[in-house]
Design an enzyme around this catalytic site. Sequence first.
Site, PDB file in Angstrom:
ATOM      1  N   TYR A  80     -11.349 -21.698 -10.906  1.00  0.00           N
ATOM      2  CA  TYR A  80     -12.462 -20.924 -11.452  1.00  0.00           C
ATOM      3  C   TYR A  80     -13.590 -20.837 -10.422  1.00  0.00           C
ATOM      4  O   TYR A  80     -14.145 -19.786 -10.178  1.00  0.00           O
ATOM      5  CB  TYR A  80     -12.964 -21.609 -12.728  1.00  0.00           C
ATOM      6  CG  TYR A  80     -13.849 -20.735 -13.574  1.00  0.00           C
ATOM      7  CD1 TYR A  80     -13.305 -19.929 -14.570  1.00  0.00           C
ATOM      8  CD2 TYR A  80     -15.228 -20.726 -13.388  1.00  0.00           C
ATOM      9  CE1 TYR A  80     -14.117 -19.133 -15.356  1.00  0.00           C
ATOM     10  CE2 TYR A  80     -16.045 -19.928 -14.178  1.00  0.00           C
ATOM     11  CZ  TYR A  80     -15.486 -19.128 -15.155  1.00  0.00           C
ATOM     12  OH  TYR A  80     -16.287 -18.340 -15.935  1.00  0.00           O
ATOM     13  N   PHE A 132     -19.068  11.295  -7.471  1.00  0.00           N
ATOM     14  CA  PHE A 132     -17.752  10.973  -8.007  1.00  0.00           C
ATOM     15  C   PHE A 132     -17.951  10.797  -9.516  1.00  0.00           C
ATOM     16  O   PHE A 132     -19.041  10.424  -9.954  1.00  0.00           O
ATOM     17  CB  PHE A 132     -17.184   9.702  -7.350  1.00  0.00           C
ATOM     18  CG  PHE A 132     -15.797   9.397  -7.834  1.00  0.00           C
ATOM     19  CD1 PHE A 132     -14.739  10.210  -7.470  1.00  0.00           C
ATOM     20  CD2 PHE A 132     -15.558   8.327  -8.682  1.00  0.00           C
ATOM     21  CE1 PHE A 132     -13.456   9.963  -7.954  1.00  0.00           C
ATOM     22  CE2 PHE A 132     -14.274   8.085  -9.164  1.00  0.00           C
ATOM     23  CZ  PHE A 132     -13.228   8.899  -8.801  1.00  0.00           C
ATOM     24  N   THR A 133     -16.910  11.062 -10.296  1.00  0.00           N
ATOM     25  CA  THR A 133     -17.053  11.077 -11.769  1.00  0.00           C
ATOM     26  C   THR A 133     -17.732   9.816 -12.314  1.00  0.00           C
ATOM     27  O   THR A 133     -18.731   9.894 -13.026  1.00  0.00           O
ATOM     28  CB  THR A 133     -15.667  11.217 -12.438  1.00  0.00           C
ATOM     29  OG1 THR A 133     -14.793  10.257 -11.847  1.00  0.00           O
ATOM     30  CG2 THR A 133     -15.096  12.605 -12.246  1.00  0.00           C
ATOM     31  N   ASP A 223     -20.593   4.415  -0.450  1.00  0.00           N
ATOM     32  CA  ASP A 223     -19.393   4.229  -1.267  1.00  0.00           C
ATOM     33  C   ASP A 223     -18.216   4.298  -0.295  1.00  0.00           C
ATOM     34  O   ASP A 223     -17.871   5.363   0.219  1.00  0.00           O
ATOM     35  CB  ASP A 223     -19.296   5.331  -2.328  1.00  0.00           C
ATOM     36  CG  ASP A 223     -18.041   5.207  -3.194  1.00  0.00           C
ATOM     37  OD1 ASP A 223     -17.093   4.506  -2.784  1.00  0.00           O
ATOM     38  OD2 ASP A 223     -18.002   5.819  -4.278  1.00  0.00           O
ATOM     39  N   LYS A 266      -8.289   1.601  -3.731  1.00  0.00           N
ATOM     40  CA  LYS A 266      -8.059   2.509  -2.599  1.00  0.00           C
ATOM     41  C   LYS A 266      -8.225   1.751  -1.288  1.00  0.00           C
ATOM     42  O   LYS A 266      -7.271   1.583  -0.544  1.00  0.00           O
ATOM     43  CB  LYS A 266      -9.034   3.682  -2.648  1.00  0.00           C
ATOM     44  CG  LYS A 266      -8.726   4.639  -3.784  1.00  0.00           C
ATOM     45  CD  LYS A 266      -9.857   4.723  -4.751  1.00  0.00           C
ATOM     46  CE  LYS A 266      -9.540   5.603  -5.940  1.00  0.00           C
ATOM     47  NZ  LYS A 266     -10.746   6.094  -6.569  1.00  0.00           N
ATOM     48  N   ARG A 389      -7.549  19.767 -11.298  1.00  0.00           N
ATOM     49  CA  ARG A 389      -8.981  19.564 -11.053  1.00  0.00           C
ATOM     50  C   ARG A 389      -9.628  20.940 -11.103  1.00  0.00           C
ATOM     51  O   ARG A 389      -9.726  21.637 -10.120  1.00  0.00           O
ATOM     52  CB  ARG A 389      -9.232  18.894  -9.698  1.00  0.00           C
ATOM     53  CG  ARG A 389      -8.784  17.452  -9.611  1.00  0.00           C
ATOM     54  CD  ARG A 389      -9.825  16.482 -10.144  1.00  0.00           C
ATOM     55  NE  ARG A 389      -9.648  16.167 -11.554  1.00  0.00           N
ATOM     56  CZ  ARG A 389     -10.072  15.020 -12.119  1.00  0.00           C
ATOM     57  NH1 ARG A 389     -10.645  14.095 -11.401  1.00  0.00           N
ATOM     58  NH2 ARG A 389      -9.903  14.807 -13.394  1.00  0.00           N
ATOM     59  N   PHE A 455      -9.207  16.363 -20.579  1.00  0.00           N
ATOM     60  CA  PHE A 455      -8.062  16.472 -19.659  1.00  0.00           C
ATOM     61  C   PHE A 455      -7.124  15.277 -19.739  1.00  0.00           C
ATOM     62  O   PHE A 455      -5.958  15.370 -19.402  1.00  0.00           O
ATOM     63  CB  PHE A 455      -8.543  16.677 -18.213  1.00  0.00           C
ATOM     64  CG  PHE A 455      -9.361  15.542 -17.660  1.00  0.00           C
ATOM     65  CD1 PHE A 455     -10.733  15.499 -17.854  1.00  0.00           C
ATOM     66  CD2 PHE A 455      -8.764  14.514 -16.945  1.00  0.00           C
ATOM     67  CE1 PHE A 455     -11.491  14.452 -17.357  1.00  0.00           C
ATOM     68  CE2 PHE A 455      -9.511  13.467 -16.429  1.00  0.00           C
ATOM     69  CZ  PHE A 455     -10.887  13.433 -16.645  1.00  0.00           C
TER      70      PHE A 455
HETATM   71  C1  LIG Z   1     -11.926   5.745  -7.220  1.00  0.00           C
HETATM   72  C2  LIG Z   1     -13.297   5.861  -6.766  1.00  0.00           C
HETATM   73  C3  LIG Z   1     -14.338   5.154  -7.386  1.00  0.00           C
HETATM   74  C4  LIG Z   1     -14.107   4.304  -8.616  1.00  0.00           C
HETATM   75  O1  LIG Z   1     -13.254   3.246  -8.360  1.00  0.00           O
HETATM   76  P1  LIG Z   1     -12.330   2.603  -9.520  1.00  0.00           P
HETATM   77  O2  LIG Z   1     -11.709   1.425  -8.848  1.00  0.00           O
HETATM   78  O3  LIG Z   1     -11.354   3.642  -9.945  1.00  0.00           O
HETATM   79  O4  LIG Z   1     -13.242   2.205 -10.624  1.00  0.00           O
HETATM   80  C5  LIG Z   1     -15.613   5.294  -6.878  1.00  0.00           C
HETATM   81  N1  LIG Z   1     -15.853   6.082  -5.818  1.00  0.00           N
HETATM   82  C6  LIG Z   1     -14.892   6.775  -5.193  1.00  0.00           C
HETATM   83  C7  LIG Z   1     -15.224   7.626  -4.013  1.00  0.00           C
HETATM   84  C8  LIG Z   1     -13.578   6.689  -5.641  1.00  0.00           C
HETATM   85  O5  LIG Z   1     -12.618   7.407  -5.018  1.00  0.00           O
END
Ligand SMILES: *Cc1c(COP(=O)(O)O)cnc(C)c1O
Length: 482
Positions: A80, A132-133, A223, A266, A389, A455
Site C-alpha cells: 500500500y 479533448f472531450t 497534455d 497511450k 467522429r 454515439f
Molecule cells: C485519451 C486522452 C485523454 C484522456 O485519457 P484517459 O486515460 O482516456 O482518461 C486526455 N487527453 C488526450 C489528448 C487523450 O488522447
Amino acid sequence: MAQVKFFSGEQVPLEMHKVRIVQKLNLPPVEHRLKAITEAGNNTFLLQNKDVFMDMLTDSGVNAMSDQQQAAMLIADDSYAGSATYTRLESKLREIFGMAYFLPAHQGRACENILSQVLVSPGSIVPMNYHFTTTKAHITLNGGVIEELVSDAGLEVVSVHPFKGNMDIARLSAVIEEHGSNKIAFVRMEAGTNLIGGQPFSLENLTNVRRVCDKHDVLLVLDASLLADNLHFIKNREESCKDLSIREITRKMADLCDIIYFSARKLGCARGGGICIRTEELYRRMRGLVPLYEGFLTYGGMSVREMEALTVGLDETMDEDVINQGPQFIGFMVDELQKRGVPVITPAGGLGCHLNVMQFLEHVPQAQYPAGALASALYIASGIRGMERGTLSEQRDPDGNEVLANMELVRLALPRRVFTLSQVKYAIDRISWLHENRHLIGGLVFTEEPEILRFFYGRLKPVSDWQQKLFEKFREDFGDSL
Ligand SMILES: *Cc1c(COP(=O)(O)O)cnc(C)c1O
C-alpha cells in the site's frame, strides 16, 4: 525504420520488433458482418469483438507491450505504501521530464479532474490549442470556459502544414489581454492533438507559447498523452531538431512547462496516468485530491504491475525506433489511400488515419450521419471497426435540433505495434473498394437516440436498402472471398 532503403525503391515502413505473443483473429464472412452490424444498430461501439477482424476503434489501452514491459510486471512490489515500484516510476519521470514532483492517477481524465478542481474556478478561462472531450468536460464542470486557439491550418482538412497542432500565438496574447491574466487558469497545449487528426505542434511554437505565458505570468500545462507521436514529428519535420535525440527534445519541451500530465493508456503503452509538477507549492495544492479520488499517493488507482510496465514503457518512448512505428504506418496508409483518390486528412498525423467523409460521401446529407454510415459500410466490406467522429458524436441543441459537426470523419486508429503491414494493406484495399462504390452508400436514421453521449449507445438503421445493395456488389466483385 526510415533509414532502410529497399532495393526495389518501394517505400514501406519496416518493423523494428518481432512478434512473440499473438492473438488469433476471426474474419466472419460478409453475410455475417451484415447481420452483426444490423444487430449492433449500425453503431461500431456495439459490435462484439468476436465479429471484428481489425479493431481500429482507438489507441487507448490497446497498444502492444514489449517483452521488457511484461518482464518488469513480474517484479512489481505490491504494498500500500512505500512501494519500490512507485519509486522506480517516480524516478523515471523525474529523469525524463526533469520535474521534481509526481502525482499518480488512474487515467488521463483523472489527472484532468485534479488539475481542474485545483486551478479552475467559475469564470476562469483556459486557452488551448484544441480541446479533448474529457478535458473540456472537467474544465466546464468547474465553471471554466475554454478558448480554442489552434492555428488556421489546424482545421484545414487537406494541407501540407507540418504542424497543424500549433497554437495561434497572436490570438493567445489577445485572449490573455482581453480577459486579464488573473482570469487565466492555465494555458494548455495538447501534444499530438487528438480531435483534429493526431496533429503535432512544433518546439518553436511551444517556445513562443512559453514566452507569452512568461510575459503574463500564467501557467503552462502540457497534455502529453500523445507525446510519443509529437516527438517523432518534431524530430522528423522540424529542421532545428533533426540532430537532437528524442530524449533531448523531450527535455526541451518539458523545460518550457510548469505541469505535464498524461494518459498512460497511450503514453508508455500501459494503463494509468499521472501529473508531473515543477513547484512544491502546486504539488501541495493538488496532492490532497489523490487519496480522495484515486488511491493512496504511492499508487493513485494504478496496479503496481501497470506502474512497472509504464516505467519501462516511458523509457522505450525515448527510442526513435519504438515511437516511429505508429506514425510511419499511418503515413503509409494515408499515402496509399491518397494515391487511390480516397479523401483523407493530410498531412498524416499520429493516432490513426482519418477518412474525410464530407468528400467521400458528398451525396449523404450531414443530418443522415455520413461518417456513421461509412463506418458501418466499412465494417460490412471488411470486418474493420473504425470510429465515427462527426455529427453523430455531437449533441442536439436545447431545442432538439441537430448540431452539424465541422468535420465528418471516420477515424481508423493504428494502436502502436499491433498490426502488420499486410493487414494495413487489406484495410487500404477494402477502403478503396468502398470508395469506388461510394454511390451505393446511403445515410442512417436513429431508431433509439439516447439524450447524452448518443454515439456510445445509440442505435440506427439505414434510410433505404443500401446495405443489401452494397452486400450484393461485394459478392459480385469478390466472389466467395471473405
Ligand atoms: C485519451 C486522452 C485523454 C484522456 O485519457 P484517459 O486515460 O482516456 O482518461 C486526455 N487527453 C488526450 C489528448 C487523450 O488522447
